[in-house]
Design an enzyme around this catalytic site. Structure first.
Site, PDB file in Angstrom:
ATOM      1  N   ARG A  42       0.799  -1.224   0.000  1.00 58.54           N
ATOM      2  CA  ARG A  42       0.000   0.000   0.000  1.00 58.54           C
ATOM      3  C   ARG A  42       0.837   1.282   0.000  1.00 58.54           C
ATOM      4  O   ARG A  42       0.290   2.354   0.156  1.00 58.54           O
ATOM      5  CB  ARG A  42      -0.996  -0.037   1.161  1.00 58.54           C
ATOM      6  CG  ARG A  42      -2.134  -1.021   0.882  1.00 58.54           C
ATOM      7  CD  ARG A  42      -3.261  -0.965   1.867  1.00 58.54           C
ATOM      8  NE  ARG A  42      -2.976  -1.670   3.067  1.00 58.54           N
ATOM      9  CZ  ARG A  42      -3.029  -2.996   3.214  1.00 58.54           C
ATOM     10  NH1 ARG A  42      -3.382  -3.762   2.200  1.00 58.54           N
ATOM     11  NH2 ARG A  42      -2.724  -3.560   4.355  1.00 58.54           N
ATOM     12  N   THR A  68       2.019  -5.541   4.303  1.00 57.52           N
ATOM     13  CA  THR A  68       1.456  -4.927   3.098  1.00 57.52           C
ATOM     14  C   THR A  68       1.203  -3.436   3.299  1.00 57.52           C
ATOM     15  O   THR A  68       0.935  -2.725   2.344  1.00 57.52           O
ATOM     16  CB  THR A  68       0.122  -5.596   2.697  1.00 57.52           C
ATOM     17  OG1 THR A  68      -0.770  -5.551   3.817  1.00 57.52           O
ATOM     18  CG2 THR A  68       0.320  -7.022   2.252  1.00 57.52           C
ATOM     19  N   GLY A  85      -1.409 -11.015   9.487  1.00 48.48           N
ATOM     20  CA  GLY A  85      -1.232 -12.355  10.033  1.00 48.48           C
ATOM     21  C   GLY A  85      -2.355 -12.809  10.951  1.00 48.48           C
ATOM     22  O   GLY A  85      -2.279 -13.890  11.531  1.00 48.48           O
ATOM     23  N   GLY A  86      -3.402 -11.994  11.066  1.00 57.43           N
ATOM     24  CA  GLY A  86      -4.544 -12.371  11.906  1.00 57.43           C
ATOM     25  C   GLY A  86      -5.259 -13.621  11.416  1.00 57.43           C
ATOM     26  O   GLY A  86      -6.039 -14.213  12.142  1.00 57.43           O
ATOM     27  N   GLU A  87      -4.941 -14.044  10.193  1.00 52.98           N
ATOM     28  CA  GLU A  87      -5.537 -15.280   9.658  1.00 52.98           C
ATOM     29  C   GLU A  87      -4.604 -16.471   9.860  1.00 52.98           C
ATOM     30  O   GLU A  87      -4.856 -17.554   9.353  1.00 52.98           O
ATOM     31  CB  GLU A  87      -5.832 -15.104   8.161  1.00 52.98           C
ATOM     32  CG  GLU A  87      -7.140 -14.396   7.845  1.00 52.98           C
ATOM     33  CD  GLU A  87      -7.179 -12.951   8.319  1.00 52.98           C
ATOM     34  OE1 GLU A  87      -6.156 -12.256   8.185  1.00 52.98           O
ATOM     35  OE2 GLU A  87      -8.222 -12.525   8.832  1.00 52.98           O
ATOM     36  N   ASN A 142      -8.841  -8.883  13.425  1.00 54.68           N
ATOM     37  CA  ASN A 142      -9.588 -10.001  14.008  1.00 54.68           C
ATOM     38  C   ASN A 142      -8.727 -10.962  14.828  1.00 54.68           C
ATOM     39  O   ASN A 142      -7.529 -11.053  14.630  1.00 54.68           O
ATOM     40  CB  ASN A 142     -10.254 -10.808  12.891  1.00 54.68           C
ATOM     41  CG  ASN A 142      -9.238 -11.337  11.897  1.00 54.68           C
ATOM     42  OD1 ASN A 142      -8.772 -10.615  11.031  1.00 54.68           O
ATOM     43  ND2 ASN A 142      -8.857 -12.602  12.036  1.00 54.68           N
ATOM     44  N   ASP A 158     -15.074 -12.257  11.521  1.00 56.67           N
ATOM     45  CA  ASP A 158     -14.057 -11.455  10.841  1.00 56.67           C
ATOM     46  C   ASP A 158     -14.603 -10.089  10.422  1.00 56.67           C
ATOM     47  O   ASP A 158     -14.177  -9.530   9.420  1.00 56.67           O
ATOM     48  CB  ASP A 158     -13.470 -12.202   9.624  1.00 56.67           C
ATOM     49  CG  ASP A 158     -12.216 -11.524   9.081  1.00 56.67           C
ATOM     50  OD1 ASP A 158     -11.645 -10.665   9.787  1.00 56.67           O
ATOM     51  OD2 ASP A 158     -11.822 -11.838   7.946  1.00 56.67           O
ATOM     52  N   ASP A 175     -13.947  -7.185  11.481  1.00 49.91           N
ATOM     53  CA  ASP A 175     -13.032  -6.520  12.399  1.00 49.91           C
ATOM     54  C   ASP A 175     -12.806  -5.063  12.031  1.00 49.91           C
ATOM     55  O   ASP A 175     -13.651  -4.439  11.384  1.00 49.91           O
ATOM     56  CB  ASP A 175     -11.716  -7.309  12.467  1.00 49.91           C
ATOM     57  CG  ASP A 175     -11.037  -7.444  11.118  1.00 49.91           C
ATOM     58  OD1 ASP A 175     -11.716  -7.272  10.091  1.00 49.91           O
ATOM     59  OD2 ASP A 175      -9.828  -7.716  11.069  1.00 49.91           O
TER      60      ASP A 175
END
Lengths: 189, 574
Positions: free
Chosen positions: B154, B198, B214-216, B302, B345, B347
């Protein structure tokens, strides 16, 4: 001799040669190409082509097989003595090879339409990227062998391949026919 | 979505596009570094001082920070392009990057030099007047990259004589602003554990601030501050405290019951302990910086796993929260949690904005705005993070908060929101916030699985319902009242970002390639342009030699599968 035994014989032969003097990366890789194919075309349709596969993905799968998170009788003795450095070296070696064209037929228009609907719903390119070529630890799945794709997706669904819970959950929302349709489109890309 | 898919196949064919994208990806295996091109008239890079950054909000010539300024208002003082003449806006130049893939960059402009980034972490310095390339940096990507939603970047931060980039393989890289040569690179966290970068970094007071994805993946999230000169770590704030259980809240920020089984959660907590080590809590977007009070404000994403709450009992602090820290030390000041123990999710991702608005007592006060994936814009008291008000729901909400089931429960909004990562823009004199909305009906499925050691860990699945219509919407919300002022529907879900200007305009792009200028007062579409690929990046504006430009990336988007492209397009009058 059925396919599985034939693969085992070829593979064992490769392993013996390699373990005797497995020094260079080419020699280490010879164990792999015994089944995955010297020129990238696997010796059996149930085996994936790994030439040109993404480096991070190859490493993670080797790592998972060594840890036992991904179970595979043929691979278990291969990965048993691999160090982390070996795994990275093999991953770099095979990822640098050109992707193998298995000359599989393109899927029909009806299959493609259904595939698009399923892929949109599941958000497949979110991980597998545009063109289904993956990146990093995400696998290239476009034009993988049809039989391997079907087997892999069904194994994810049943839990036989247990190293990706997301694929299990996602594929559990699709029927076997859906999965075969997905595999036809992906294989023919 | 279907339209973009058929375009995909019809225009290029999967195989040829795959080849193109492969070539693009392979380029980062080429040695990193700069290929400096000495353009005859290329402007020299400016030494970016703290003073210059402090004044970004009133700097009509530059676009110095990802969201315009430290308050992240995305309101720019340039007014040469305005409601009266925007019809005459046309392309000034187009720059085509090497990477045909998802494009989320916020162009940064400093005294005639523009910095943009692409998927897979290339950086370009361009002549902002002509679009000519000054240099390119191709990041040499490590083999392990773990990210959920596309190989996005971004944008950069500029500070001193350096340009800062955070990468998919979880490095913070400092480049020489003059040549693009790498000065140093620091590993931020282990990508094999699911960490990746990102977001654009934030540069302030000799520090580079950075969150993490990395919340996933079962990470433990953070915001870190690095020394801008050396890259040495100055402080870390863990977004997940060791005691993450909170107050066992049963209602969300809007007072709706979240159907938690508190007794079962307390039992699991007593038995298994606090789940903080793998609880997620990524920080996807930049903090707003309040230099006067030495504080930063950001939102935390999340909990992990996204859909399965059974193995992470408690409120899962500080996930789904707005958090404020002391800028110098990274010490906690206050927080407000929107959804405790989120299992949808839905969030907090879109960047915070510092502005003034009517407080609880009706008097103008310092506030923090956040546009949630829930579809509300939240207004907080900047002093203590408490919630002053929340806006009307911008998009349909149905069956909130139905718990995910094995076979899938339908609930709106879908898991992309609401409002995704897209930054809002504001117009302070109008008291309006402009937000990009998505409407994507989804089903939420739950299936428990143990921590997978850095692999994608959703604890189930969310799926778009293919038979239901999807659409987007561009909305203006009065943040003094929470009422919607105007809204304009778009044919596809919106991801990207907004830009407001003193010319009374708001700019935003769409997945179908449209890039539009709206009248900030009433949402009238005053100008549009067809970019040929998804415009899913936040626009910027700036002036060079007395001429105002508006610039935006048109490269499509992975997350909503908008048609890919590789263009940076600048517009001007005459």
């Amino acid at each position: 001799m059925n396919h599985r035994i034939a693969i085992w014989v070829i593979f064992s032969f490769g392993l013996i040669i390699a373990s005797a003097r497995a020094e260079t990366i080419e020699e280490k890789a010879a164990v792999c190409t015994a089944c995955h194919g010297e020129k990238g075309v696997p010796v059996d349709k149930s085996i994936p082509n790994i030439f040109g596969q993404n480096e991070g993905y190859i490493y993670i799968e080797l790592r998972d097989m060594k840890k036992g998170a991904r179970k595979n009788d043929l691979m278990a003795p291969v990965v048993e003595n691999l160090s982390k450095e070996d795994m990275f070296a093999l991953a770099a070696y095979f990822s640098a090879k050109p992707w193998t064209d298995l000359q599989q037929p393109r899927a029909g228009a009806a299959d493609v339409r259904h595939f698009e609907s399923m892929a949109t719903s599941a958000g497949c390119v979110g991980c597998h990227q545009a063109g289904y070529i993956g990146a990093g630890t995400q696998p290239h799945i476009a034009s993988l062998g049809y039989d391997y794709l079907v087997k892999t997706m069904l194994d994810f669904r049943s839990g036989a391949r247990a190293n990706n819970s997301w694929m299990k959950d996602l594929l559990n929302t699709y029927s076997e026919d859906d999965i075969k349709q997905m595999a036809r489109v992906l294989a023919g890309m | 979505m279907r339209k973009s898919w058929s375009n995909w196949f019809a225009l290029a064919g999967a195989a040829s596009l795959a080849a193109l994208s492969m070539a693009a990806y392979a380029t980062e295996e080429i040695k990193g570094g700069a290929a400096a091109k000495a353009g005859a008239m290329a402007p020299a890079p400016t030494n970016v001082t703290q003073d210059l950054l402090n004044k970004a909000a009133s700097d009509g010539a530059n676009f110095l920070q990802t969201n315009g300024n430290y308050a992240q208002t995305r309101f720019h003082p340039a007014r040469q392009i305005n409601t009266g003449n925007v019809r005459g806006l046309h392309t000034a130049w187009i720059f085509q990057t090497d990477i045909l893939d998802t494009l989320e960059t916020s162009p940064i402009v400093v005294n005639g030099v523009m910095y943009v980034t692409t998927a897979f972490d290339h950086v370009y310095a361009l002549n902002a007047k002509t679009g000519e390339q000054i240099w390119e940096y191709k990041h040499k990507m490590g083999p392990i990259t773990t990210y959920c939603c596309g190989p996005n970047n971004r944008g950069v931060a500029v500070y001193g004589d350096k340009v800062y980039l955070a990468t998919l393989d979880a490095n913070l890289v400092a480049l020489d602003a003059k040549t693009g040569a790498m000065k140093w690179s620091k590993l931020v966290a282990d990508p094999e554990k699911g960490y990746s970068e990102t977001m654009a970094p934030t540069a302030v007071k000799g520090m580079i601030l950075l969150g993490t994805n990395g919340g996933e993946y079962g990470i433990r999230g953070f915001v870190k501050a690095f020394d801008a000169e050396t890259g040495d770590l100055k402080w870390t704030f863990d977004t997940i405290p060791e005691d993450s259980k909170g107050v066992w809240a049963t209602k969300d920020a809007t007072g709706r019951d979240m159907h938690r089984d508190i007794a079962a959660e307390k039992g699991a907590y007593a038995k298994n302990g606090d789940p903080y080590k793998t609880l997620g809590g990524g920080v996807w977007q930049n903090p707003a910086v309040d230099l006067a009070n030495n504080r930063i404000y950001f939102v935390v994403g999340n909990p992990s796993p996204d859909l399965d709450g059974a193995i992470r009992p408690g409120d899962n602090l500080y996930t789904d929260s707005m958090v404020s820290l002391d800028l110098n030390t990274g010490k906690y000041v206050c927080h407000f949690q929107y959804i405790a123990h989120d299992v949808w999710d839905l969030d907090a991702v879109s960047p915070t904005v510092l502005t003034k608005a009517a407080g609880k007592d009706g008097k103008m006060t310092d506030v923090v705005l956040h546009a949630g994936k829930t579809g509300h814009i939240y207004v907080h008291d900047a002093k203590d993070c408490s919630l002053i008000r929340f806006s009307e729901a911008m998009i349909p909400q149905e069956n909130m908060w139905t718990l995910p089931t094995k076979d899938g429960a339908r609930m709106l909004p879908g898991a992309n929101g609401g409002v995704e990562w897209s930054p809002i823009a504001t117009n302070p004199s109008m008291g309006l916030a402009f937000a990009l909305n998505l409407h994507q009906p989804m089903t939420y499925h739950v299936d428990s699985s143990p921590y997978p050691d850095g692999k994608l860990w959703l604890g189930g699945a969310f799926k778009v319902i293919p038979t239901e219509e999807q659409w987007g919407q561009f909305v203006a919300v009065d943040y003094n009242t929470g009422k919607i002022r105007w809204k304009v529907k778009t044919p596809e879900p919106m991801i990207g970002g907004a830009l407001a200007t003193a010319g009374g305009l708001v700019f935003a792009g769409e997945a179908n390639g449209q890039f539009k200028a709206y009248d900030a007062r009433d949402g009238a579409i005053l100008w549009s342009f067809s970019a040929g690929a998804g415009v899913n990046a936040p626009p910027s504006t700036y002036m060079v030699d007395g001429k105002q430009f508006v610039v935006v990336g048109a490269g499509g988007n992975t997350q909503i599968d908008a048609k890919r492209g590789n263009s940076i397009i600048a517009f001007s009058l005459n």
